[in-house]
Design an enzyme around this catalytic site. Structure first.
Site, mmCIF file in Angstrom:
data_model
loop_
_atom_site.group_PDB
_atom_site.id
_atom_site.type_symbol
_atom_site.label_atom_id
_atom_site.label_comp_id
_atom_site.label_asym_id
_atom_site.label_seq_id
_atom_site.Cartn_x
_atom_site.Cartn_y
_atom_site.Cartn_z
ATOM 1 N N GLU A 337 44.715 70.712 -25.205
ATOM 2 C CA GLU A 337 44.706 70.376 -26.637
ATOM 3 C C GLU A 337 44.271 71.555 -27.496
ATOM 4 O O GLU A 337 43.410 71.442 -28.368
ATOM 5 C CB GLU A 337 43.806 69.155 -26.870
ATOM 6 C CG GLU A 337 44.261 67.956 -26.047
ATOM 7 C CD GLU A 337 43.533 66.656 -26.333
ATOM 8 O OE1 GLU A 337 42.363 66.719 -26.725
ATOM 9 O OE2 GLU A 337 44.150 65.603 -26.154
ATOM 10 N N ASP A 412 44.649 58.787 -20.861
ATOM 11 C CA ASP A 412 43.571 59.126 -21.795
ATOM 12 C C ASP A 412 42.806 57.892 -22.256
ATOM 13 O O ASP A 412 42.960 57.483 -23.406
ATOM 14 C CB ASP A 412 44.190 59.845 -23.001
ATOM 15 C CG ASP A 412 43.148 60.532 -23.849
ATOM 16 O OD1 ASP A 412 41.971 60.436 -23.518
ATOM 17 O OD2 ASP A 412 43.533 61.156 -24.851
ATOM 18 N N GLU A 440 37.120 54.527 -28.528
ATOM 19 C CA GLU A 440 38.155 55.212 -29.310
ATOM 20 C C GLU A 440 39.464 54.425 -29.358
ATOM 21 O O GLU A 440 40.092 54.310 -30.398
ATOM 22 C CB GLU A 440 38.399 56.597 -28.692
ATOM 23 C CG GLU A 440 39.539 57.346 -29.322
ATOM 24 C CD GLU A 440 39.790 58.711 -28.685
ATOM 25 O OE1 GLU A 440 39.062 59.101 -27.755
ATOM 26 O OE2 GLU A 440 40.736 59.381 -29.126
HETATM 27 C C1 BDP Z 1 41.135 62.334 -26.559
HETATM 28 C C2 BDP Z 1 40.394 62.323 -27.874
HETATM 29 C C3 BDP Z 1 40.010 63.711 -28.296
HETATM 30 C C4 BDP Z 1 39.263 64.403 -27.181
HETATM 31 C C5 BDP Z 1 40.090 64.371 -25.909
HETATM 32 C C6 BDP Z 1 39.355 64.935 -24.708
HETATM 33 O O1 BDP Z 1 41.227 61.741 -28.849
HETATM 34 O O2 BDP Z 1 39.240 63.598 -29.465
HETATM 35 O O3 BDP Z 1 38.950 65.715 -27.519
HETATM 36 O O4 BDP Z 1 40.415 63.048 -25.593
HETATM 37 O O5 BDP Z 1 38.953 64.134 -23.869
HETATM 38 O O6 BDP Z 1 41.243 61.006 -26.126
HETATM 39 O O7 BDP Z 1 39.203 66.135 -24.603
#
Ligand code: BDP
Length: 765
Positions: A337, A412, A440
């Site tokens: 990401e 996720d 979340e």
């Molecule tokens: C996702 C979240 C994000 C996190 C990411 C992670 O939306 O904010 O940074 O996981 O685990 O689910 O790195």
């Protein structure tokens, strides 16, 4: 803000009062208004116990009555520390004093030795010759476990709480208090307990500016501006709560890490926090960015094979240990990401991890390296396959102090996922489980969702790596492959809200995480029952229905959000509310869209992950792969995760897939309604403050559940073109109204505004 809007509609439907919708800036305002509505419509009835703001969590220590406590009520009963009072033993004594004073109504004096019946002797064999002489069999409990036993000392019945380390004694003290809190016998105790997992860690996704990524309970509890000079009393209350459930590590900052955390300015603050947490057996850890040698160290590279980079990390880690004695180690999110990583230099994840692990090794520090690595390139393979494909070939290449941190599922933190295929697939690598305690993807702070059942499902999943019974729990507790560095992490749901977690029931998820981290074989139901008894009341007329409600709550959210193995159907960005229509676009990679996952089209719905599709099933052990690939054997609650099926496909019930899908959405809403009814019946057992907050949040949840149901049915019906099954009402608004509706701001979500243009059209019902 949909919740508030829907509340309006529903309040009107119920003929109740009408709330004016004027402010779209915070979901908290919705809660307050609905709470007010609850008051006016008579939800909060007769005066009950004193108001309770939830600050005390499950450590409320309210008066306990009954003859079974007689021994401790006697005036002679005393607390006897075995040996000199270190900060940890002092914490144990303070907790026993506090707990017993609250529950017995009298303060037990401290005495240097056992002089009377009802004494509580606590300490280690090292500090106390008496405890050493008692031969309690402490070897069985390792470094952090404890023994609690009722014995006779100098003719007096005595409770001994002992551990090999002082933190073991502290854990034992909490356990003894829990025994009383849950009204269990304490007259003939013989409790032996040790944690099955070594590193039991809360991961805070807290930023140094005080915000919390995916945090729904206010700002960060770490007040960086006040540190290191001012240490809020909240820090030690936080530590007490963690120690009460055996959590022994805290990663202080977000995995999307700021380099500033490695600067001397911040390390002094970290050291101050570590000092507060240390007596409670909690080590601190930091998340760090891979590019720190460039951003902080002013080097021109972060290449793991570059000698200057290696030397920089060695120096930096040495500086951390100088500043923060007992520091636990580092957590790294790399190549994920947008975060930099070894891939930038053509190096493997193992080379990246070992770079930091080697700097940490001289201090016995651990490196937690996240397996959440994937590419958002539109041409990359099925997202859920990527992590396995990257890491599996590296098995055996990681240093001994590296622990690969693997999310429970391959996508996720969705409401339901199959287990991550890396579990069981890397026998020569330490693997830890990462769970998300903050909700979340499960309705965020206002939804009542007990995650004990989700955690239990993840831990009990059978990988079949070494035949039947090779559960994820056995992979991570080291009993399957014999790892010594075992671990479990939960993304914390704790913030500056007075009640810590944004809602009272969210506290149960912190609690359940800790208890399962200590014993991954524990039962989610038993944990829920214990939590309810300690947090509210022991009255079975309250405990039973509330535990039932909690146990059903996660399935309800799966039903109204992502039934039958669907996943990731939420609004982009905020991850709040439905968005099954969200499609890839110039700023949205395919695997951040919903349509990528549902694959809904005229022919059917679901993601084909069998051999005819992405073949993700092949990443599992043969037995599991066969089960998931077979329509006969695939669990129906994961059906659309693994299969693309015609809308008219016959389910095992004989129902059409389409009908079944719709009925799941409806069932989820019905369950939330039932939860609300249950709660309202129980008003007399709860103090008004916690009752009203929960009632208001359940009202919000019902609106949210209806929104999910209606928007999802409207969208999927536009594709299936099939009629609704009998008894299901059509969505009140046309699909385009749901699609157009967008919530610009959600707590914990960085800058969602631009993706959501201001819209003047009416809010859907
Ligand atoms: C996702 C979240 C994000 C996190 C990411 C992670 O939306 O904010 O940074 O996981 O685990 O689910 O790195």
């Amino acid at each position: 803000m949909i919740a508030l809007a829907f509340c309006n509609a529903s309040a009107m439907r119920r003929g109740g009062i009408m709330l004016q919708l004027t402010d779209f800036t915070g979901r908290r305002a919705a809660a307050a208004l609905i709470a007010a509505a609850g008051l006016l419509t008579g939800l909060a009835l007769a005066p009950r116990a004193h108001a309770d703001d939830g600050y005390r969590l499950w450590l409320r220590y309210v008066p306990v009555h009954g003859a079974w406590l007689a021994r401790y009520r006697r005036s002679a009963a005393e607390l006897v520390p075995g040996g000199a009072l270190s900060p940890t033993l002092r914490a144990a004594r303070a907790e026993l004093e506090r707990g017993l004073a609250g529950m017995l109504g009298r303060r037990l004096p401290s005495a240097p030795s056992v002089t009377a019946g009802g004494a509580i002797l606590f300490g280690t064999p090292h500090g106390s010759p008496l405890i050493r002489a008692l031969r309690l069999g402490l070897r069985r409990v390792g470094r952090e476990g404890y023994v609690i036993r009722t014995i006779t000392v100098r003719g007096h019945p005595t409770t001994v709480i002992a551990g090999n380390s002082e933190v073991g004694v502290l854990y034992g003290a909490f356990r003894f208090l829990r025994q009383i809190q849950t009204r269990r016998p304490i007259d003939a105790l013989d409790i032996v307990s040790r944690p099955k997992i070594r590193h039991r860690i809360l991961d805070f996704w807290d930023n140094l500016d005080g915000s919390v990524e995916r945090g729904y309970a206010g700002d960060s509890i770490w007040k960086w501006d006040e540190l290191p000079q001012y240490l809020s009393p909240r820090y030690s209350d936080f530590a007490r709560a963690c120690a009460s459930i055996g959590i022994n590590g805290v990663v202080l900052n977000n995995v999307n890490a700021s380099p500033y955390v490695l600067t001397p300015l911040y390390l002094a603050k970290v050291a101050a926090l570590a000092g507060v947490l240390r007596p409670y057996g909690i080590r601190v850890y930091l998340s760090v960015p891979f590019s720190a040698p460039i951003t902080v160290g002013r080097l021109d590279s972060a290449d793991p094979l570059d000698a200057a980079v290696q030397a920089w990390w060695r120096r930096k880690v040495a500086a951390i240990y100088r500043e923060v004695p007992g520091f636990g180690g580092l957590l790294m999110k790399a190549d994920s990401e947008g975060e930099p990583g070894p891939e930038n230099y053509g190096r493997t994840q193992a080379q990246g991890a070992n770079l930091l692990a080697r700097a940490l090794a001289p201090y016995h520090g651990i490196l937690m390296w996240r397996a959440f690595v994937y590419s958002t390139n539109p041409h990359s393979e099925d997202r859920v396959k990527q992590s396995y494909d990257i890491f599996k070939p590296l098995d055996g290449k990681f240093d001994r102090n590296v622990i690969l941190q693997v999310k429970n599922g391959p996508l996720d933190f969705q409401p339901r996922e199959p287990f991550h295929p890396l579990f069981g697939a890397m026998p020569k690598t330490n693997l830890m489980l990462e769970l998300e305690i903050t909700k979340e993807y499960l309705g965020q702070q206002t939804s009542l969702v007990y995650l004990g059942t989700l955690f239990e499902e993840a831990l009990r999943a059978d990988t079949w790596a070494r035949g039947r019974g090779s559960t994820v729990a056995r992979v991570i507790d080291g009993s399957l492959y014999g790892e010594r560095q075992t671990g479990i992490a939960g993304v914390a749901n704790i913030g500056s809200d007075r009640n810590w977690c944004g809602s009272i029931f969210n506290q149960s998820n912190w609690y359940a995480f800790g208890r399962l981290a200590w014993n991954p074989d524990a039962s989610a139901r038993a944990i829920a029952a214990q939590w309810v008894r300690m947090t509210f009341t022991d009255n079975p007329a309250f405990v039973h229905p509330v535990v039932r409600m909690m146990m059903a709550s996660r399935e309800a959210v799966v039903d109204y959000m992502d039934p039958l193995g669907l996943a990731s159907q939420m609004a982009a960005g905020t991850h709040f509310g439905p968005g099954p229509w969200v499609a890839p676009g110039p700023h949205l990679p395919p695997d951040w869209s919903s349509t990528y996952y549902s694959r809904a089209d005229a022919t059917g719905i679901g993601f084909d992950r069998t051999a005819s599709g992405s073949d993700a099933v092949a990443q599992y052990a043969a037995h599991v792969a066969d089960e998931f690939a077979s329509l006969r054997h695939c669990p129906e609650d994961l059906l659309l995760w693994f299969h693309h099926l015609p809308w008219t496909y016959r389910m095992r019930s004989g129902r059409m897939l389409w009908d079944s899908l719709v009925l799941h959405y409806a069932r989820g809403v019905d369950e939330v309604r039932r939860m609300r009814r249950t709660w309202h019946r129980l008003a007399r057992y709860v103090d008004p403050q916690r009752f009203r907050l929960t009632a208001a949040f359940l009202a919000i949840q019902q609106q949210d559940a209806e929104w999910w149901r209606d928007a999802s049915i409207a969208y999927f019906q536009s594709i299936s073109r099939l009629p609704l099954p009998a008894g299901v009402a059509p969505p009140p608004d046309p699909l385009k109204a749901y699609e157009a509706f967008c919530i610009p701001f959600v707590e914990g979500t960085p800058g969602a505004g631009p993706a959501c243009p201001p819209d003047d059209s009416p809010v859907p019902h």
